[in-house]
Design a protein around this motif. Structure first.
Motif, PDB file in Angstrom:
ATOM      1  N   GLU A 147       0.846  -1.204   0.000  1.00 25.50           N
ATOM      2  CA  GLU A 147       0.000   0.000   0.000  1.00 25.50           C
ATOM      3  C   GLU A 147       0.881   1.253   0.000  1.00 25.50           C
ATOM      4  O   GLU A 147       0.675   2.184  -0.768  1.00 25.50           O
ATOM      5  CB  GLU A 147      -0.904  -0.036   1.244  1.00 25.50           C
ATOM      6  CG  GLU A 147      -1.843   1.144   1.410  1.00 25.50           C
ATOM      7  CD  GLU A 147      -2.971   1.192   0.370  1.00 25.50           C
ATOM      8  OE1 GLU A 147      -3.135   0.231  -0.396  1.00 25.50           O
ATOM      9  OE2 GLU A 147      -3.653   2.218   0.315  1.00 25.50           O
ATOM     10  N   PHE A 171      -2.152 -12.250  -7.067  1.00 31.36           N
ATOM     11  CA  PHE A 171      -3.447 -11.662  -6.707  1.00 31.36           C
ATOM     12  C   PHE A 171      -4.698 -12.255  -7.351  1.00 31.36           C
ATOM     13  O   PHE A 171      -5.802 -11.990  -6.855  1.00 31.36           O
ATOM     14  CB  PHE A 171      -3.420 -10.147  -6.988  1.00 31.36           C
ATOM     15  CG  PHE A 171      -2.758  -9.362  -5.884  1.00 31.36           C
ATOM     16  CD1 PHE A 171      -1.394  -9.396  -5.712  1.00 31.36           C
ATOM     17  CD2 PHE A 171      -3.519  -8.602  -5.005  1.00 31.36           C
ATOM     18  CE1 PHE A 171      -0.778  -8.689  -4.687  1.00 31.36           C
ATOM     19  CE2 PHE A 171      -2.915  -7.893  -3.977  1.00 31.36           C
ATOM     20  CZ  PHE A 171      -1.536  -7.936  -3.818  1.00 31.36           C
ATOM     21  N   ARG A 174      -7.423 -13.682  -5.049  1.00 32.92           N
ATOM     22  CA  ARG A 174      -7.624 -13.022  -3.750  1.00 32.92           C
ATOM     23  C   ARG A 174      -9.084 -13.042  -3.301  1.00 32.92           C
ATOM     24  O   ARG A 174      -9.360 -13.230  -2.115  1.00 32.92           O
ATOM     25  CB  ARG A 174      -7.108 -11.576  -3.786  1.00 32.92           C
ATOM     26  CG  ARG A 174      -7.901 -10.669  -4.704  1.00 32.92           C
ATOM     27  CD  ARG A 174      -7.205  -9.360  -4.949  1.00 32.92           C
ATOM     28  NE  ARG A 174      -7.925  -8.495  -5.886  1.00 32.92           N
ATOM     29  CZ  ARG A 174      -7.940  -8.670  -7.207  1.00 32.92           C
ATOM     30  NH1 ARG A 174      -7.289  -9.675  -7.748  1.00 32.92           N
ATOM     31  NH2 ARG A 174      -8.621  -7.849  -7.986  1.00 32.92           N
ATOM     32  N   LYS A 175     -10.027 -12.857  -4.261  1.00 29.82           N
ATOM     33  CA  LYS A 175     -11.434 -12.783  -3.842  1.00 29.82           C
ATOM     34  C   LYS A 175     -11.938 -14.134  -3.358  1.00 29.82           C
ATOM     35  O   LYS A 175     -12.397 -14.223  -2.216  1.00 29.82           O
ATOM     36  CB  LYS A 175     -12.301 -12.208  -4.962  1.00 29.82           C
ATOM     37  CG  LYS A 175     -12.080 -10.707  -5.140  1.00 29.82           C
ATOM     38  CD  LYS A 175     -12.949 -10.131  -6.241  1.00 29.82           C
ATOM     39  CE  LYS A 175     -12.476  -8.729  -6.598  1.00 29.82           C
ATOM     40  NZ  LYS A 175     -12.841  -8.361  -7.969  1.00 29.82           N
ATOM     41  N   SER A 180      -8.572  -9.508   1.564  1.00 26.96           N
ATOM     42  CA  SER A 180      -8.986  -8.156   1.189  1.00 26.96           C
ATOM     43  C   SER A 180      -7.743  -7.300   0.932  1.00 26.96           C
ATOM     44  O   SER A 180      -6.668  -7.556   1.495  1.00 26.96           O
ATOM     45  CB  SER A 180      -9.868  -7.536   2.271  1.00 26.96           C
ATOM     46  OG  SER A 180      -9.219  -7.631   3.495  1.00 26.96           O
ATOM     47  N   VAL A 181      -7.925  -6.319   0.064  1.00 21.66           N
ATOM     48  CA  VAL A 181      -6.785  -5.464  -0.286  1.00 21.66           C
ATOM     49  C   VAL A 181      -7.092  -4.012   0.070  1.00 21.66           C
ATOM     50  O   VAL A 181      -8.251  -3.624   0.164  1.00 21.66           O
ATOM     51  CB  VAL A 181      -6.404  -5.584  -1.786  1.00 21.66           C
ATOM     52  CG1 VAL A 181      -5.990  -6.991  -2.136  1.00 21.66           C
ATOM     53  CG2 VAL A 181      -7.536  -5.128  -2.684  1.00 21.66           C
ATOM     54  N   THR A 182      -6.064  -3.239   0.239  1.00 21.72           N
ATOM     55  CA  THR A 182      -6.176  -1.840   0.660  1.00 21.72           C
ATOM     56  C   THR A 182      -6.346  -0.945  -0.589  1.00 21.72           C
ATOM     57  O   THR A 182      -6.132  -1.408  -1.713  1.00 21.72           O
ATOM     58  CB  THR A 182      -4.912  -1.490   1.466  1.00 21.72           C
ATOM     59  OG1 THR A 182      -3.767  -1.986   0.761  1.00 21.72           O
ATOM     60  CG2 THR A 182      -4.944  -2.130   2.839  1.00 21.72           C
ATOM     61  N   PRO A 183      -6.751   0.334  -0.420  1.00 22.78           N
ATOM     62  CA  PRO A 183      -7.184   1.143  -1.576  1.00 22.78           C
ATOM     63  C   PRO A 183      -6.163   1.326  -2.707  1.00 22.78           C
ATOM     64  O   PRO A 183      -6.517   1.156  -3.879  1.00 22.78           O
ATOM     65  CB  PRO A 183      -7.538   2.494  -0.939  1.00 22.78           C
ATOM     66  CG  PRO A 183      -7.875   2.167   0.472  1.00 22.78           C
ATOM     67  CD  PRO A 183      -7.013   1.011   0.858  1.00 22.78           C
ATOM     68  N   GLN A 186      -5.844  -1.914  -4.474  1.00 22.76           N
ATOM     69  CA  GLN A 186      -7.041  -2.200  -5.278  1.00 22.76           C
ATOM     70  C   GLN A 186      -6.968  -1.484  -6.631  1.00 22.76           C
ATOM     71  O   GLN A 186      -7.181  -2.083  -7.683  1.00 22.76           O
ATOM     72  CB  GLN A 186      -8.293  -1.770  -4.496  1.00 22.76           C
ATOM     73  CG  GLN A 186      -9.610  -1.958  -5.228  1.00 22.76           C
ATOM     74  CD  GLN A 186      -9.919  -3.438  -5.510  1.00 22.76           C
ATOM     75  OE1 GLN A 186      -9.532  -4.317  -4.738  1.00 22.76           O
ATOM     76  NE2 GLN A 186     -10.578  -3.706  -6.620  1.00 22.76           N
ATOM     77  N   ARG A 187      -6.627  -0.195  -6.590  1.00 24.31           N
ATOM     78  CA  ARG A 187      -6.565   0.582  -7.849  1.00 24.31           C
ATOM     79  C   ARG A 187      -5.465   0.033  -8.766  1.00 24.31           C
ATOM     80  O   ARG A 187      -5.640  -0.083  -9.977  1.00 24.31           O
ATOM     81  CB  ARG A 187      -6.311   2.074  -7.550  1.00 24.31           C
ATOM     82  CG  ARG A 187      -7.556   2.804  -7.038  1.00 24.31           C
ATOM     83  CD  ARG A 187      -7.327   4.299  -6.979  1.00 24.31           C
ATOM     84  NE  ARG A 187      -6.443   4.653  -5.872  1.00 24.31           N
ATOM     85  CZ  ARG A 187      -6.857   4.892  -4.609  1.00 24.31           C
ATOM     86  NH1 ARG A 187      -8.135   4.817  -4.311  1.00 24.31           N
ATOM     87  NH2 ARG A 187      -5.993   5.196  -3.666  1.00 24.31           N
ATOM     88  N   GLU A 190      -6.374  -3.445 -10.292  1.00 25.72           N
ATOM     89  CA  GLU A 190      -7.365  -3.269 -11.381  1.00 25.72           C
ATOM     90  C   GLU A 190      -6.670  -2.783 -12.664  1.00 25.72           C
ATOM     91  O   GLU A 190      -7.039  -3.173 -13.764  1.00 25.72           O
ATOM     92  CB  GLU A 190      -8.450  -2.266 -10.969  1.00 25.72           C
ATOM     93  CG  GLU A 190      -9.463  -2.891 -10.024  1.00 25.72           C
ATOM     94  CD  GLU A 190     -10.468  -1.900  -9.459  1.00 25.72           C
ATOM     95  OE1 GLU A 190     -10.493  -0.740  -9.914  1.00 25.72           O
ATOM     96  OE2 GLU A 190     -11.217  -2.298  -8.549  1.00 25.72           O
TER      97      GLU A 190
END
Ligand code: GSH
Length: 211
Positions: A147, A171, A174-175, A180-183, A186-187, A190
């Protein structure tokens, strides 16, 4: 012909396939059956004496094993694409994240995914909850490092490099693994997952699980 001994389901091969796609290289994929049910392709054990994939053969006969070494060698063939920068500091950053993934984040995340997702998918029994607990604790310790590394950045070393392919390769599950991943992470993930090179390399069973 340049070839990669490959197993579609292998995360280590996935990482190299994504880099091959990103570089636009023409590489023959030779599928290796890791179940042991069919014989290994001729010549495979000469290239990979440990019997592991990926393994690589260049058109002049030069051979390599270890996914990150193969990815770095391939990236050096197309320096203009910048996946393994020449600048010593940026190259060191790429190495830093690649080693960190190989030694810290990767084994912890893969272990949780194995216990919670892979075992169920291939009928390998119930998850070992003690392993899940201890490896999830490791993931929670490592995730803030990533992060912070992504603070104010689109990619780990500034522009898209081998570091992004290396770290992101742990990754995809992961779901379903409940990680869970941090913001910032996450960006970033993606962004990686939007790359056509990444999507084309994703193992079939992972694509089905995360569809
Ligand atoms: N550190 C190696 C790991 C290679 C590896 O463990 N490959 C697995 C597939 S993901 C394999 O070939 N397993 C078969 C075996 O160990 O017999 C790399 O990054 O290439």
């Amino acid at each position: 012909m340049v070839k990669l001994y490959n197993a579609d389901a292998s995360p280590n091969c996935f990482r190299v396939r994504a880099v091959i796609n990103e570089l636009g290289l023409d590489v023959e994929l030779v599928e290796v059956d890791l179940s042991g049910k069919t014989p290994k392709p001729p010549g495979f054990l000469d290239v990979s004496p440990g019997g592991k994939v990926p393994a690589f053969v260049d058109d002049d006969g030069f051979t390599l094993f270890e996914s990150r070494a193969i990815a770095a060698y391939l990236a050096s063939k197309r320096p203009e694409r910048g996946l393994y920068p020449d600048d010593p500091k940026r190259r060191a950053m790429v190495d830093q994240w690649s080693y960190w993934q190989a030694i810290h984040l990767g084994p912890a995340m893969q272990s949780v995914a194995f216990e919670r997702v892979v075992k169920a998918k291939w009928g390998m029994g119930a998850p070992d909850e003690a392993t899940v607990k201890s490896k999830l604790a490791e993931v929670e310790k490592f995730m803030p490092v990533l992060e912070r590394g992504l603070e104010g950045k689109e990619w780990l070393a500034g522009t898209l490099t081998l570091a992004d392919f290396a770290v992101a390769s742990t990754f995809p599950l992961r779901k379903p693994a409940g990680i869970s991943v941090t913001p910032n992470v996450q960006r970033w993930i993606e962004r990686v997952e939007a790359l056509p090179s990444w999507q084309r390399a994703l193992p079939k069973y992972m694509a089905e699980l995360v569809r």
